[in-house]
Design a protein around this motif. Structure first.
Motif, PDB file in Angstrom:
ATOM      1  N   VAL A  85       2.798   2.952  16.663  1.00 16.23           N
ATOM      2  CA  VAL A  85       3.225   1.539  16.590  1.00 16.23           C
ATOM      3  C   VAL A  85       4.671   1.439  17.034  1.00 16.23           C
ATOM      4  O   VAL A  85       5.415   2.419  16.996  1.00 16.23           O
ATOM      5  CB  VAL A  85       3.076   0.931  15.165  1.00 16.23           C
ATOM      6  N   GLN A  86       5.061   0.220  17.448  1.00 16.39           N
ATOM      7  CA  GLN A  86       6.459  -0.011  17.833  1.00 16.39           C
ATOM      8  C   GLN A  86       6.900  -1.387  17.352  1.00 16.39           C
ATOM      9  O   GLN A  86       6.055  -2.196  16.931  1.00 16.39           O
ATOM     10  CB  GLN A  86       6.626   0.122  19.338  1.00 16.39           C
ATOM     11  N   ALA A  87       8.213  -1.627  17.432  1.00 19.11           N
ATOM     12  CA  ALA A  87       8.767  -2.903  16.971  1.00 19.11           C
ATOM     13  C   ALA A  87       7.999  -4.052  17.618  1.00 19.11           C
ATOM     14  O   ALA A  87       7.713  -4.014  18.824  1.00 19.11           O
ATOM     15  CB  ALA A  87      10.243  -2.979  17.311  1.00 19.11           C
ATOM     16  N   GLY A  88       7.663  -5.047  16.828  1.00 16.97           N
ATOM     17  CA  GLY A  88       6.961  -6.224  17.345  1.00 16.97           C
ATOM     18  C   GLY A  88       5.461  -6.176  17.146  1.00 16.97           C
ATOM     19  O   GLY A  88       4.785  -7.212  17.220  1.00 16.97           O
ATOM     20  N   ASP A  89       4.899  -4.994  16.877  1.00 12.19           N
ATOM     21  CA  ASP A  89       3.449  -4.906  16.661  1.00 12.19           C
ATOM     22  C   ASP A  89       3.051  -5.638  15.376  1.00 12.19           C
ATOM     23  O   ASP A  89       3.770  -5.578  14.367  1.00 12.19           O
ATOM     24  CB  ASP A  89       3.006  -3.431  16.514  1.00 12.19           C
ATOM     25  N   HIS A  90       1.904  -6.277  15.424  1.00 14.35           N
ATOM     26  CA  HIS A  90       1.348  -6.908  14.220  1.00 14.35           C
ATOM     27  C   HIS A  90       0.539  -5.849  13.466  1.00 14.35           C
ATOM     28  O   HIS A  90      -0.285  -5.151  14.076  1.00 14.35           O
ATOM     29  CB  HIS A  90       0.453  -8.090  14.595  1.00 14.35           C
ATOM     30  N   VAL A  91       0.777  -5.752  12.173  1.00 14.32           N
ATOM     31  CA  VAL A  91       0.174  -4.649  11.407  1.00 14.32           C
ATOM     32  C   VAL A  91      -0.285  -5.093  10.013  1.00 14.32           C
ATOM     33  O   VAL A  91       0.177  -6.120   9.483  1.00 14.32           O
ATOM     34  CB  VAL A  91       1.188  -3.481  11.230  1.00 14.32           C
ATOM     35  N   ILE A  92      -1.174  -4.291   9.476  1.00 15.19           N
ATOM     36  CA  ILE A  92      -1.574  -4.423   8.072  1.00 15.19           C
ATOM     37  C   ILE A  92      -1.254  -3.082   7.396  1.00 15.19           C
ATOM     38  O   ILE A  92      -1.759  -2.040   7.834  1.00 15.19           O
ATOM     39  CB  ILE A  92      -3.080  -4.766   7.952  1.00 15.19           C
ATOM     40  N   PRO A  93      -0.363  -3.096   6.389  1.00 10.23           N
ATOM     41  CA  PRO A  93      -0.099  -1.850   5.670  1.00 10.23           C
ATOM     42  C   PRO A  93      -1.318  -1.488   4.821  1.00 10.23           C
ATOM     43  O   PRO A  93      -1.931  -2.377   4.231  1.00 10.23           O
ATOM     44  CB  PRO A  93       1.091  -2.195   4.764  1.00 10.23           C
ATOM     45  N   THR A 139      17.623   2.831  -8.099  1.00  4.85           N
ATOM     46  CA  THR A 139      16.382   3.099  -7.369  1.00  4.85           C
ATOM     47  C   THR A 139      15.250   2.221  -7.871  1.00  4.85           C
ATOM     48  O   THR A 139      15.070   2.043  -9.083  1.00  4.85           O
ATOM     49  CB  THR A 139      15.984   4.584  -7.549  1.00  4.85           C
ATOM     50  N   ILE A 140      14.466   1.702  -6.927  1.00  4.40           N
ATOM     51  CA  ILE A 140      13.246   0.952  -7.255  1.00  4.40           C
ATOM     52  C   ILE A 140      12.086   1.693  -6.601  1.00  4.40           C
ATOM     53  O   ILE A 140      12.152   2.022  -5.408  1.00  4.40           O
ATOM     54  CB  ILE A 140      13.333  -0.497  -6.714  1.00  4.40           C
ATOM     55  N   TYR A 141      11.031   1.963  -7.357  1.00  2.75           N
ATOM     56  CA  TYR A 141       9.910   2.740  -6.824  1.00  2.75           C
ATOM     57  C   TYR A 141       9.016   1.920  -5.887  1.00  2.75           C
ATOM     58  O   TYR A 141       8.888   0.703  -6.039  1.00  2.75           O
ATOM     59  CB  TYR A 141       9.034   3.274  -7.971  1.00  2.75           C
ATOM     60  N   HIS A 142       8.372   2.644  -4.972  1.00  2.00           N
ATOM     61  CA  HIS A 142       7.304   2.066  -4.146  1.00  2.00           C
ATOM     62  C   HIS A 142       6.045   1.973  -5.005  1.00  2.00           C
ATOM     63  O   HIS A 142       5.939   2.607  -6.062  1.00  2.00           O
ATOM     64  CB  HIS A 142       6.992   2.970  -2.946  1.00  2.00           C
ATOM     65  N   PHE A 143       5.051   1.213  -4.526  1.00  2.00           N
ATOM     66  CA  PHE A 143       3.759   1.066  -5.227  1.00  2.00           C
ATOM     67  C   PHE A 143       2.635   1.201  -4.202  1.00  2.00           C
ATOM     68  O   PHE A 143       2.628   0.506  -3.178  1.00  2.00           O
ATOM     69  CB  PHE A 143       3.701  -0.310  -5.904  1.00  2.00           C
ATOM     70  N   MET A 144       1.717   2.085  -4.466  1.00  2.00           N
ATOM     71  CA  MET A 144       0.529   2.309  -3.630  1.00  2.00           C
ATOM     72  C   MET A 144       0.890   2.587  -2.162  1.00  2.00           C
ATOM     73  O   MET A 144       0.084   2.351  -1.260  1.00  2.00           O
ATOM     74  CB  MET A 144      -0.440   1.103  -3.717  1.00  2.00           C
ATOM     75  N   GLY A 145       2.131   2.992  -1.928  1.00  2.00           N
ATOM     76  CA  GLY A 145       2.549   3.268  -0.545  1.00  2.00           C
ATOM     77  C   GLY A 145       2.682   2.020   0.304  1.00  2.00           C
ATOM     78  O   GLY A 145       2.746   2.114   1.534  1.00  2.00           O
ATOM     79  N   THR A 146       2.750   0.855  -0.329  1.00  2.00           N
ATOM     80  CA  THR A 146       2.779  -0.394   0.456  1.00  2.00           C
ATOM     81  C   THR A 146       3.934  -1.333   0.037  1.00  2.00           C
ATOM     82  O   THR A 146       4.671  -1.803   0.891  1.00  2.00           O
ATOM     83  CB  THR A 146       1.436  -1.144   0.323  1.00  2.00           C
ATOM     84  N   SER A 147       4.036  -1.660  -1.254  1.00  4.14           N
ATOM     85  CA  SER A 147       5.130  -2.517  -1.766  1.00  4.14           C
ATOM     86  C   SER A 147       5.379  -3.746  -0.895  1.00  4.14           C
ATOM     87  O   SER A 147       6.444  -3.908  -0.281  1.00  4.14           O
ATOM     88  CB  SER A 147       6.430  -1.703  -1.895  1.00  4.14           C
ATOM     89  N   THR A 148       4.395  -4.630  -0.903  1.00  2.00           N
ATOM     90  CA  THR A 148       4.460  -5.765   0.030  1.00  2.00           C
ATOM     91  C   THR A 148       5.072  -7.038  -0.567  1.00  2.00           C
ATOM     92  O   THR A 148       5.182  -8.036   0.138  1.00  2.00           O
ATOM     93  CB  THR A 148       3.044  -6.083   0.562  1.00  2.00           C
TER      94      THR A 148
END
Ligand SMILES: NC(=O)c1ccc[n+]([C@@H]2O[C@H](COP(=O)([O-])OP(=O)(O)OC[C@H]3O[C@@H](n4cnc5c(N)ncnc54)[C@H](O)[C@@H]3O)[C@@H](O)[C@H]2O)c1
Ligand SMILES: N[C@@H](CCC(=O)N[C@@H](CSCO)C(=O)NCC(=O)O)C(=O)O
Ligand SMILES: [Zn+2]
Ligand SMILES: [Zn+2]
Length: 379
Positions: A85-93, A139-148
């Motif tokens: 992927v690169q900058a500008g790509d539309h994605v779903i984490p 520090t704030i933890y991530h969640f499920m590898g996504t944190s959306t």
């Protein structure tokens, strides 16, 4: 001014403690390291698993953290070595990665990926076992590898599905969790055949996606079970053909279903997260072949039980994560199906709010009147 390589300060909804409202505040998001992608989240929906973790029911729940795992966005920048992927790509984490190299990915037997799971389960990134989020140095933890639930997030590149830019991000964010889970439970995990009888316990988004998947698979009877009768009308539109409210019966609900279906259903799906309902879902299956799929997520410490005789006599108990879809390959295909109007997505969206209104969105989720609430994060 370019943000590449710089720390971004942006708004995020931080869960500082279990069972407390989220605080929408400034956080600092570090640049992506090797094998990572920083995404500008445009839209995120709430799933009951976010609420489950916020309630303190998740054995992997860590605080403070940034929750959220059903979202869509645009790549802001990528770390070293990221080429897909690169900058500008539309994605779903994707909360379930797909590295295509590990023992799990290569097995062909599962959609689970083992590559980064040890890091995502403890709220950090794989590269340096540290978080990319902080607030004033804490520090704030991530969640499920996504944190959306944040204007910007950092995820592993192997957790990023690149999707068709024609697809509306405010809709396809739902393809990050609930809808694929229900459809895939039917198509990939149970493999429901034409003419089957199906029972669905719980008619929220996941249960309705199971109904939609079962209808598409050609199931004959699709029995919806819910204790909230207001769910029934809506469920018809997703394929449910008949309804049972356990509160209307004195007998255990599995007995009611076995009697109504000449010995039990071919397939059942638990879409609630209630271990006693999981037992009913297994025991309403037909002797000799009936298969029950657990989708619901039960609280820490909860266990399932049944008489082993239920399994000795041919019933099968299974579970599914993300409906068995391999994430990076499966999600873009689901987006195409949506664009071709082969699957519903818009119909699951009952509410739209802003990120700043996230606590109202959690209240809606608990009210039982909301399927999915989409938060407009930056659009
Ligand atoms: N395995 C996975 O990959 C996966 C993915 C997404 C969600 N989930 C889990 O799936 C579950 C369902 O998610 P959802 O978003 O559809 O939830 P939801 O809360 O919208 O739906 C649950 C439904 O169950 C009904 N219900 C509650 N108790 C009941 C009972 N005792 N008998 C019958 N019906 C009852 C409710 O009225 C509601 O309609 C949650 O546990 C969620 O965490 C799992
Ligand atoms: N962390 C919990 C379990 C939570 C859980 O089962 N998560 C589901 C996804 S729910 C999405 O809404 C899942 O896919 N699990 C597989 C995985 O996390 O790899 C616990 O520790 O009990
Ligand atoms: Zn979810
Ligand atoms: Zn893998």
């Amino acid at each position: 001014m370019s943000t590449i390589g710089k720390v971004i300060t942006c708004k995020a909804a931080v869960a500082w403690e279990a069972q407390k409202p989220l605080i929408v505040q400034d956080v600092q998001v570090d640049p992506p390291q090797a094998g990572e992608v920083r995404i500008k989240i445009t839209h995120t929906a709430l799933c009951h698993t976010d609420s489950y973790t916020l309630d303190g029911k998740d054995p992997e729940g860590l605080f403070p953290c940034i929750l959220g795992h059903e979202a869509a966005g645009i790549v802001e920048s990528v770390g070293e070595g990221v080429t897909e992927v690169q900058a500008g790509d539309h994605v779903i984490p994707c909360y379930q990665a797909e590295c295509k190299e590990c023992k799990f990915c290569k097995s062909g037997k599962t959609n689970l990926c083992g590559k980064i799971r040890s890091a995502t389960g403890v709220g950090v990134m794989f590269n340096d076992r540290k978080s990319r989020f902080s607030a004033n140095g804490k520090t704030i933890y991530h969640f499920m590898g996504t944190s959306t639930f944040s204007e910007y997030t950092v995820v592993h590149a192997i957790s990023v599905a690149k999707v068709n830019p024609e697809a509306p991000l405010d809709k396809i964010c739902l393809l990050g969790c609930g809808i694929p889970t229900g459809l895939g439970a039917v198509w990939n995990t149970a493999k429901v055949e034409k003419g089957s009888n199906v029972a669905i316990f719980g008619l929220g988004t996941v249960g309705l996606a199971v109904a939609e998947g079962a209808k598409a698979a050609g199931a004959s009877r699709i029995i919806g079970v819910d204790i909230d009768p207001t769910k029934f009308n809506q469920a018809k539109e997703f394929g449910v053909t008949e309804f049972i409210n356990p509160k209307d019966h004195k007998k255990p609900i599995q007995e009611v279903i076995v009697e109504a279906t000449d010995g039990g259903v071919d397939y059942s799906f638990e879409c609630i997260g209630n271990v006693s309902v999981m037992r009913s879902a297994l025991e309403c299956c037909h002797k000799g072949w009936g298969t029950s799929v657990i989708i619901g997520v039960a609280a820490s410490g909860q266990e399932i039980s049944t008489r082993p005789f239920q399994l000795v006599t041919g019933r099968v108990w299974k579970g599914t994560a993300f409906g068995g879809f391999k994430s990076r390959s499966g999600v873009p295909e689901l987006v195409e199906k949506y664009l071709k109007k082969e699957i519903k997505v818009d119909e699951y969206i009952t509410h739209n709010l802003k990120l700043s209104e996230i606590n109202d969105a959690f209240d809606l989720l608990h009210s039982g009147k909301c399927l999915r609430c989409v938060l407009h994060v930056s659009d």
